[in-house]
Design an enzyme around this catalytic site. Structure first.
Site, mmCIF file in Angstrom:
data_model
loop_
_atom_site.group_PDB
_atom_site.id
_atom_site.type_symbol
_atom_site.label_atom_id
_atom_site.label_comp_id
_atom_site.label_asym_id
_atom_site.label_seq_id
_atom_site.Cartn_x
_atom_site.Cartn_y
_atom_site.Cartn_z
ATOM 1 N N GLU A 1 0.883 -1.175 0.000
ATOM 2 C CA GLU A 1 0.000 0.000 0.000
ATOM 3 C C GLU A 1 0.911 1.212 0.000
ATOM 4 O O GLU A 1 1.605 1.456 1.005
ATOM 5 C CB GLU A 1 -0.831 0.029 1.288
ATOM 6 C CG GLU A 1 -2.005 -0.898 1.307
ATOM 7 C CD GLU A 1 -3.104 -0.454 0.371
ATOM 8 O OE1 GLU A 1 -3.118 0.729 -0.026
ATOM 9 O OE2 GLU A 1 -3.922 -1.307 0.011
ATOM 10 N N CYS B 1 -2.221 8.682 3.814
ATOM 11 C CA CYS B 1 -2.043 8.404 2.390
ATOM 12 C C CYS B 1 -3.312 8.778 1.635
ATOM 13 O O CYS B 1 -3.297 9.037 0.445
ATOM 14 C CB CYS B 1 -1.633 6.968 2.143
ATOM 15 S SG CYS B 1 -2.595 5.803 3.076
#
Ligand SMILES: Cc1cc2nc3c(=O)[nH]c(=O)nc-3n(C[C@H](O)[C@H](O)[C@H](O)COP(=O)(O)OP(=O)(O)OC[C@H]3O[C@@H](n4cnc5c(N)ncnc54)[C@H](O)[C@@H]3O)c2cc1C
Length: 1024
Positions: free
Chosen positions: A780, A814
């Site tokens: 990720e 993020c």
């Protein structure tokens, strides 16, 4: 004007008791009388009759109603006939053939660019404005005065209310305060000059204020937040006092409206505090609202009574059922909180009657203002007053402007002082109010709607709500208990209930605020300890090789020293993990799941303590820390259920052949999580492979090793065997590299920066001698996430949503928004509000509940962000650069920055910054906005604020990101509800918190057996 001394509230005399039984007969009589008067006034010769019929014809269908309300809501933001027609057509399309035929025909006959289109747009605007004028009394002080005079001519008193946009900046709060002052000052003289009308200008003691203002405390600050009650009170009180003083000086009255449940306790506290101050404690021309859809309304009244007794001077209590029923129920359900309001209408009605009796009994201290359009409710209150021989002047009845005009006249006809709530403001700021009123008029639960229906039986409308309740309780079947999760297996363990997200803490509740403050104190007392590695259940020291964990809010504070693993420790951990792999992998899936559920329970028990650790170690503000713990709990609960589901073999038997697919753990997993969701992400990344039967070596981020240590302890306590999970903090280049490169590792699960992720992917692709498998990598990585703001967006929501997405946790997510792409038509208006609102964001240490933007994680991170901030003026127009020099030496603080007119090709518009820097990019139209949004190498999250169904559909199709959010913030994905993860360079692998994620940690074996022997398959012969 009535004063405290005139009132002499008879503290010594006991309040009279009103018996509901004896009041019932009079309630019905008064109710019938009112109905007779109202009915006589209603008919096709009155405009209101036609309005009701119109509402019935057009808005009876819930789908049509929803679409037309949406159209009305967006209308003030539409500035051209083309856009008005287009939106109307789009909304009608949504309602399909349920929309009224005449409306569909009108749209079809008005093609773009024609005079008919202009006519259609003008008609739509005229119709909406006519509707707005029904409920909103005017836009200017002059119009306000004219309305007041018209009301007085009908012998009606008024209370003026200022409509406003959501207050999201100091400047907007100032404007609200100044407008309140101007309204009082503007009305005082002309209204005083009117001849006295004893019905509305006097009570039983003498003259009462003629100018009456209703205000909302949340409009007096952009920071009205129960998480920090003291600061909210301080800020609101500073703007409220001048209003109160002016009102008192000019002989006016001030009433505090009640808003949503989350503000209620704070509103009461604020009201009581300010009105107990020396300047105001003997002033009785003030009041507050009690909502009887709140189950504790009677406690509230008792509490107010006690307070008035200590204060001395009486106040007015406006009794209402409550204006926010739908939104209270939806909000609570969305958050998984218990609904704070009654769910059955008769309960609100019955509570209303109990409260009305209480007010009448204590009218000398709590002056009753009975606000309702329900004839039964009004009649009951009047009957209660009669029962104790209260003079008519001792209480008043209140209604809303534009609603129940016939009721107002009927009440006046019976000699009651009746006050009309008259909102002022332009259509745009008044939209939320207008939609609430329309909802109220069209809701099937509303008395007004039901009673307006032709032939509505009066006896039913006047039925005692307690009786309605008894009837409903008798006739309603018991709701079946929720069935257990169907995915549960047939083991001895009890089946798990269906998954539901862990509700975040409601910090409007004092007990939660206290629990968090207490946890912070306790954790503070535990700081400074040392933490060793944990390999195979044994603590391992690394003398002289430490990671120091610091508090980013107070960088000189050492939180603890954590052992830093070297290559040899990685080797030991992997040896133990490999040795335990078979035994852990053969534990039945539901037993592994049960361990995870136990871990969830421990996390839940310790939620405030763990959140407090996050506050210290990672500078997570309270709400963010709390939500992170909830997400960790969700991962445990969700993956537990997922594993049970996946463990059930997939069977595809055919005659003579059995076929089944069975999952198998991959082996040893290395987990390398980031620091920015310091509990949730490590937890999810760890428990997923564990649930799947893999053993795990967890190497936490250097910035958050202590919280990770807590997680490992909890998982062991819950039953994860020592060999199945190892805690290996260390430096990425040292322990991290050793783990990734080791041939014994089957899976590497990484969340973090793009560069490290790509490096790991490359390294893991190597198959050194002795490695007999291909490593699986789940990565990720970052994002350069954009929100598109369409030119019809709701600015109240877009501004707040963009700021929360960009600057929440100082932009260190993020999923954070770092680019906002705004359509030309709304660019300047959006920027102006965005910047003003950003100025109001509170920056400070994470432990302070007021803080919205805390420090960034480390000195290194700050340095990197500051470099981008230096670059910013060369790439755009810096509109905001918040100065944090006053606290800069205490921690790693970086002031939020907003840069406008940024080119899509600029570095700040393309590179991930991971800090509070927001680039604003102008786009000519949606096509360009989408091209810019998609024109980066990341595809993680994205958002859109728009009220155009067509544009929403298009963006759904064309905005290519892993998680797309429409008309909401783009951060805060929930497990199961919004599985999280992106593509392009944002990562590889299944979405965390989604139904595919566990597959990443599983192999699947397909096993086929031929069961036929010489043409004979036993199971096939049965029954032949
Ligand atoms: C002058 C005036 C001022 C007001 N000020 C405020 C204020 O400051 N704050 C505020 O919150 N409200 C306020 N209201 C109340 C609100 O705006 C509505 O007008 C009022 O709740 C409608 O109640 P009713 O008795 O007129 O009608 P009714 O039709 O008898 O009652 C409708 C009300 O019942 C409740 N209800 C509906 N469905 C359910 C259900 N399934 N279960 C339980 N309860 C249900 C809701 O409160 C709904 O509004 C004010 C009303 C007036 C007249």
């Amino acid at each position: 004007m009535a004063t405290a001394s005139q009132e002499r509230p008879g503290a010594a005399t006991a309040a009279p008791r009103i018996d509901p039984g004896t009041v019932e007969r009079r309630t019905l009589e008064i109710g019938r009388e009112l109905f007779a008067r109202v009915g006589g006034a209603s008919g096709p010769w009155r405009r209101s009759w036609w309005e009701n019929r119109f509402m019935d014809w057009t808005l009876d269908d819930p789908e049509v109603r929803a679409q037309l309300f949406r159209f009305i809501d967006v209308l003030p933001a539409l500035h051209s006939p083309e856009s008005t027609r287009r939106h109307l057509a789009e909304y009608l399309d949504e309602a399909d053939d349920r929309a009224p035929w005449w409306l569909r025909t009108a749209v079809a006959w008005s093609p773009p660019g024609t005079d008919r289109e202009r006519w259609l747009a003008a008609s739509a605007r005229w119709a909406a404005e006519t509707m707005a004028h029904k409920f909103i009394a005017g836009a200017t002080p002059d119009e306000a005065l004219q309305t007041v005079l018209k009301l007085r001519a009908r012998r009606l008193a008024f209370t003026a209310d200022l409509l406003g946009e959501a207050v999201i900046s100091e400047a907007e709060a100032d404007v609200y305060q100044q407008t309140c002052l101007a309204l009082i000052q503007g009305l005082a003289e002309p209204v005083a000059a009117q001849p006295e009308d004893p019905l509305i200008d006097r009570d039983q003691h003498g003259p009462i204020p003629r100018v009456n203002l209703s205000l909302k405390l949340t409009s007096l600050t952009p920071h009205f937040d129960p998480i920090h009650p003291e600061r909210s009170i301080e800020e609101v009180a500073a703007r409220l006092r001048p209003i109160l003083r002016t009102a008192r000086d000019l002989g006016a009255y001030v009433h505090v409206d009640m808003e949503q449940y989350t503000y209620r306790a704070l509103t009461f506290e604020l009201f009581k505090r300010v009105l107990a101050e020396a300047d105001f404690r003997d002033w009785s021309d003030v009041g507050i609202v009690v909502q009887t859809y709140q189950p504790d309304a009677e406690d509230e009244l008792r509490d107010l009574l006690q307070w008035v007794e200590t204060r001395g001077a009486p106040i007015t209590v406006r009794l209402v059922k409550g204006a926010y029923w739908d939104s209270e129920v939806l909000t609570a359900r969305g958050l998984g909180w218990p609904e704070p309001v009654y769910l059955q209408k008769w309960r609100s009605d019955a509570a209303y009657e109990r409260c009305a009796r209480f007010l009448m009994e204590h009218h000398d201290k709590l002056r009753p203002a009975i606000a309702s359009h329900n004839i039964r409710s009004l009649a009951h209150a009047i009957a209660a007053a009669e029962a104790i021989d209260l003079p008519k002047g001792a209480f008043e009845l209140q209604t809303l402007h534009g609603m129940g005009d016939a009721i107002q006249d009927a009440l006046v006809g019976l000699g009651f002082r009746t006050r009309v709530y008259t909102p002022y403001g332009a259509m745009l700021p008044g939209m939320a109010y207008l939609v609430r009123r329309l909802l109220e008029n069209t809701s099937n639960n509303s008395f007004l709607k039901v009673s307006a229906a032709a032939g509505a039986p009066i006896d039913e409308l006047l039925r005692n709500p307690e009786e309605t309740g008894a009837m409903l309780t008798r006739s309603r079947p018991q709701a079946p208990a929720p069935s257990p999760d169907s995915s549960s297996t047939s083991s001895d363990l009890p089946p798990l209930p269906p998954f539901r997200n862990e509700p975040i803490s409601d910090f409007a509740k004092a007990e939660n605020r206290q629990a968090m403050a207490e946890a912070l104190r306790k954790v503070e007392a535990q700081l400074g300890q040392t933490h060793s590695l944990l390999i195979n259940g044994e603590y391992v020291e690394t003398p002289g090789h430490w990671i120091d964990s610091h508090d980013p809010s107070h960088s000189s504070r050492l939180l603890g020293r954590v052992a830093a693993a070297k290559a040899e420790h990685a080797d030991a951990a992997l040896t133990a993990a490999l040795a335990a792999a078979d035994s852990w992998g053969s534990v039945p899936a539901d037993e592994r799941a049960a361990i995870l559920v136990r871990a969830a329970a421990i996390l839940r028990d310790r939620r405030f303590e763990l959140a407090a650790w996050e506050v210290f170690e990672c500078a997570k503000p309270w709400r963010e820390a709390d939500a992170d713990v909830c997400e960790a709990i969700d991962f445990c609960e969700f993956y537990a259920r997922e594993m049970i589901r996946l463990a059930t073999p997939r069977v595809r038997d055919v005659p003579g052949e059995t076929n089944r697919c069975e999952p198998l753990p991959r082996g040893v997993a290395v987990v390398i999580p980031p620091w920015n969701f310091p509990l949730a992400i490590p937890c999810g990344m760890t428990v997923a492979p564990l649930a799947a039967g893999n053993t795990v070596v967890l190497k936490p981020a250097e910035q958050s090793p202590i919280i990770a240590r807590k997680l490992v302890e909890i998982l062991h306590e819950a039953g994860v065997p020592p060999g199945a999970l190892h805690y290996l903090p260390g430096w990425g280049e040292e322990a991290g590299q050793a783990l990734v490169n080791d041939p014994r590792v089957n899976v590497v699960s990484f969340t973090g920066s793009r560069d490290v992720g790509l490096l790991i992917n490359r390294q893991a692709a190597e198959t050194p001698p002795g490695q007999d498998h291909i490593k699986k990598v789940i990565a990720e990585l970052g994002g350069k996430n954009a929100i598109i703001v369409d030119d019809d967006a709701d600015l109240d929501e877009a501004v707040v949503g963009v700021l929360a997405s960009a600057f929440g946790y100082a932009g260190q997510k993020c999923s954070a928004c770092s680019r906002v792409i705004v359509l030309e038509g709304i660019y300047d208006a959006f920027l102006a509000r965005l910047v003003e609102s950003a100025k109001a964001l509170k920056i400070g240490p994470a432990a302070d509940p007021e803080t919205f933007v805390g420090p960034v994680i480390s000195a290194e991170a700050r340095k990197r962000i500051l470099e981008y901030k230096e670059l910013a003026p060369t790439e755009g127009r810096v509109l905001l650069d918040v100065d944090v020099s006053a606290i800069a030496d205490r921690g790693f603080y970086v002031g939020p920055m907003i840069v406008a007119d940024v080119k899509p090709t600029a570095r700040i518009a393309r590179e991930e910054i991971f800090g509070p820097l927001l680039s604003v990019i102008k786009a000519e139209d949606l096509t360009e906005a989408l091209a810019i949004a998609n024109g980066v190498s990341y595809a993680l999250t994205g958002g859109l604020y728009s009220r155009s169904p067509r544009n929403i559909t298009r963006v759904r199709r064309e905005f290519l990101v892993g998680n797309l959010y429409i008309n909401r913030t783009i951060t805060g994905a929930l497990v199961d509800r919004q599985p999280f993860g992106g593509f392009k360079l944002s990562g590889v692998g299944a979405k965390a918190g989604g139904s595919d994620y566990l597959h990443e940690f599983l192999l699947v074996r397909s096993i086929t057996e031929n069961t036929m022997r010489r043409g004979f398959a036993p199971e096939e012969m049965e029954g032949v």
